[in-house]
Design an enzyme around this catalytic site. Structure first.
Site, PDB file in Angstrom:
ATOM      1  N   GLU A  27     -43.301 -12.046 -46.916  1.00  0.00           N
ATOM      2  CA  GLU A  27     -43.000 -11.751 -48.317  1.00  0.00           C
ATOM      3  C   GLU A  27     -41.524 -11.430 -48.446  1.00  0.00           C
ATOM      4  O   GLU A  27     -40.961 -10.705 -47.616  1.00  0.00           O
ATOM      5  CB  GLU A  27     -43.845 -10.578 -48.821  1.00  0.00           C
ATOM      6  CG  GLU A  27     -43.625 -10.249 -50.292  1.00  0.00           C
ATOM      7  CD  GLU A  27     -44.549  -9.159 -50.813  1.00  0.00           C
ATOM      8  OE1 GLU A  27     -44.052  -8.280 -51.546  1.00  0.00           O
ATOM      9  OE2 GLU A  27     -45.748  -9.163 -50.474  1.00  0.00           O
ATOM     10  N   HIS A  59     -48.878 -13.511 -54.967  1.00  0.00           N
ATOM     11  CA  HIS A  59     -49.603 -12.247 -54.863  1.00  0.00           C
ATOM     12  C   HIS A  59     -49.730 -11.639 -56.256  1.00  0.00           C
ATOM     13  O   HIS A  59     -48.980 -11.979 -57.163  1.00  0.00           O
ATOM     14  CB  HIS A  59     -48.864 -11.283 -53.934  1.00  0.00           C
ATOM     15  CG  HIS A  59     -48.989 -11.611 -52.481  1.00  0.00           C
ATOM     16  ND1 HIS A  59     -49.330 -10.677 -51.527  1.00  0.00           N
ATOM     17  CD2 HIS A  59     -48.836 -12.779 -51.806  1.00  0.00           C
ATOM     18  CE1 HIS A  59     -49.356 -11.249 -50.334  1.00  0.00           C
ATOM     19  NE2 HIS A  59     -49.055 -12.530 -50.476  1.00  0.00           N
ATOM     20  N   ASP A 104     -54.264  -9.902 -44.427  1.00  0.00           N
ATOM     21  CA  ASP A 104     -53.394  -9.772 -45.582  1.00  0.00           C
ATOM     22  C   ASP A 104     -52.644  -8.444 -45.563  1.00  0.00           C
ATOM     23  O   ASP A 104     -53.228  -7.391 -45.276  1.00  0.00           O
ATOM     24  CB  ASP A 104     -54.249  -9.874 -46.855  1.00  0.00           C
ATOM     25  CG  ASP A 104     -53.431  -9.934 -48.128  1.00  0.00           C
ATOM     26  OD1 ASP A 104     -52.368 -10.590 -48.102  1.00  0.00           O
ATOM     27  OD2 ASP A 104     -53.850  -9.349 -49.135  1.00  0.00           O
ATOM     28  N   HIS A 105     -51.363  -8.486 -45.871  1.00  0.00           N
ATOM     29  CA  HIS A 105     -50.531  -7.290 -46.034  1.00  0.00           C
ATOM     30  C   HIS A 105     -50.606  -6.330 -44.844  1.00  0.00           C
ATOM     31  O   HIS A 105     -50.771  -5.122 -45.016  1.00  0.00           O
ATOM     32  CB  HIS A 105     -50.899  -6.550 -47.315  1.00  0.00           C
ATOM     33  CG  HIS A 105     -50.213  -7.089 -48.522  1.00  0.00           C
ATOM     34  ND1 HIS A 105     -48.864  -6.932 -48.748  1.00  0.00           N
ATOM     35  CD2 HIS A 105     -50.688  -7.809 -49.565  1.00  0.00           C
ATOM     36  CE1 HIS A 105     -48.538  -7.534 -49.878  1.00  0.00           C
ATOM     37  NE2 HIS A 105     -49.621  -8.082 -50.393  1.00  0.00           N
ATOM     38  N   HIS A 123     -49.465  -6.363 -58.055  1.00  0.00           N
ATOM     39  CA  HIS A 123     -50.765  -6.083 -57.451  1.00  0.00           C
ATOM     40  C   HIS A 123     -51.594  -5.109 -58.287  1.00  0.00           C
ATOM     41  O   HIS A 123     -51.060  -4.288 -59.033  1.00  0.00           O
ATOM     42  CB  HIS A 123     -50.594  -5.463 -56.055  1.00  0.00           C
ATOM     43  CG  HIS A 123     -50.055  -6.407 -55.027  1.00  0.00           C
ATOM     44  ND1 HIS A 123     -48.747  -6.383 -54.621  1.00  0.00           N
ATOM     45  CD2 HIS A 123     -50.650  -7.404 -54.320  1.00  0.00           C
ATOM     46  CE1 HIS A 123     -48.559  -7.314 -53.690  1.00  0.00           C
ATOM     47  NE2 HIS A 123     -49.683  -7.941 -53.492  1.00  0.00           N
ATOM     48  N   THR A 145     -58.344  -7.926 -57.040  1.00  0.00           N
ATOM     49  CA  THR A 145     -58.795  -6.959 -58.040  1.00  0.00           C
ATOM     50  C   THR A 145     -59.709  -7.589 -59.090  1.00  0.00           C
ATOM     51  O   THR A 145     -60.728  -7.003 -59.480  1.00  0.00           O
ATOM     52  CB  THR A 145     -57.580  -6.299 -58.723  1.00  0.00           C
ATOM     53  OG1 THR A 145     -56.787  -5.632 -57.732  1.00  0.00           O
ATOM     54  CG2 THR A 145     -58.020  -5.299 -59.775  1.00  0.00           C
ATOM     55  N   ASP A 178     -46.169  -7.883 -43.714  1.00  0.00           N
ATOM     56  CA  ASP A 178     -45.396  -7.473 -44.877  1.00  0.00           C
ATOM     57  C   ASP A 178     -44.276  -6.521 -44.469  1.00  0.00           C
ATOM     58  O   ASP A 178     -44.496  -5.330 -44.262  1.00  0.00           O
ATOM     59  CB  ASP A 178     -46.318  -6.816 -45.907  1.00  0.00           C
ATOM     60  CG  ASP A 178     -45.603  -6.518 -47.224  1.00  0.00           C
ATOM     61  OD1 ASP A 178     -44.396  -6.766 -47.296  1.00  0.00           O
ATOM     62  OD2 ASP A 178     -46.275  -6.045 -48.153  1.00  0.00           O
TER      63      ASP A 178
END
Length: 277
Positions: free
Chosen positions: A135, A205, A83-84, A177, A230, A105
């Site tokens: 993204e 996201h 991810d990212h 985020h 989170t 990303d």
């Protein structure tokens, strides 16, 4: 059930209008909790490891190898996703380890540079059978900067997917985020417009900031892969904190990490129900 491709989970869900839970792993207990929660729900799931989590462990290989092992031992379909990532080298490492998908990303770059970067990553990953997420329309919240006003243009999104050949697209629709509250207001009309314009699954996201009804509504309007980190970290930490408060003399880390793992597993099961996974 063996580790499965991310496409094997996300593509059928997109066709059926179901959501897919994509939950972030920071440590081994996270991976165990997510899979236990998915098994209790009888639903597939995506385990995600971010570039920041890899940095925390000093490299991707330790946490990546452990997460892949948990996935391979699961009784429900599980995919493992990077991810990212902002480093092509990290993407290459994930592919070599056996990750089933990557999210590169380049959303902070100008549009044409984002297209060039993603087309190159897609070509290299597809050569190894790895699914690629991009993204477009930078989702705020990384490094504590919230930008709930960011929006992805549907026509630009369609052109971007055509130019890059990516398999899924993360879009900016009003989420952010790292939110600690669940009061974000996704733009459901924009989600529906993006779903109509874009031929690949959409990714939400910043989903931790969205309440249950909003998550279900987002899926109903066309979101498929829903990333949550989170919120689950808060559940884990809250349970660990309660365990420590209940016994100030505890020294064995298994007592409070185990409490966090159990609480997180229950929340994963609940969230998969919310998403209709």
């Amino acid at each position: 059930m063996p580790l499965v491709g991310t496409a094997d989970i996300v593509t059928p869900a997109a066709r059926a209008g179901r959501g897919v839970g994509a939950f972030n792993v920071i440590q081994l207990e996270h991976a165990e909790a997510i899979v236990a929660g998915a098994e209790a729900a009888g639903a597939p799931v995506v385990l995600q490891i971010s570039e920041n989590a890899a940095r925390y462990h000093g490299a991707l290989t330790p946490i990546g190898t452990a997460t892949l092992a948990v996935a391979r031992a699961a009784t429900v379909p599980v995919a493992v996703h990077l991810d990212h990532a902002t480093s092509p080298e990290l993407v290459a490492e994930a592919v070599s380890l056996g990750f089933t998908s990557v999210m590169y990303d380049a959303s902070t770059l100008p549009y044409e540079e984002n297209v060039r970067a993603m087309a190159g990553i897609r070509a290299r990953c597809h050569a190894s059978g790895v699914w690629v997420e991009a993204e477009l329309g930078e989702v705020g919240g990384k490094d504590g900067v919230h930008a709930p006003g960011a929006r992805t243009d549907p026509d630009e999104a369609a052109a971007f997917v055509a130019a890059t050949g990516v398999d899924a697209l993360a879009v900016a629709v009003g989420t952010s985020h790292a939110m600690l509250t669940r009061d974000a207001a996704p733009d459901f009309a924009l989600i529906a417009a993006l779903r109509t314009a874009v031929p690949v699954p959409l990714v939400l996201h910043g989903s931790s900031g969205v309440a249950d009804h909003g998550l279900a509504t987002a899926v109903g309007h066309g979101m498929t892969k829903v990333n949550i980190a989170t919120h689950l970290n808060r559940v884990f930490t809250g349970a660990a904190r309660r365990a420590l408060d209940a016994d100030p003399m505890v020294a064995d880390t298994r007592h409070y990490l185990g409490a966090g793992r159990t609480a997180m597993a229950h929340e994963v099961t609940r969230l998969l129900g919310v998403l209709g996974a």
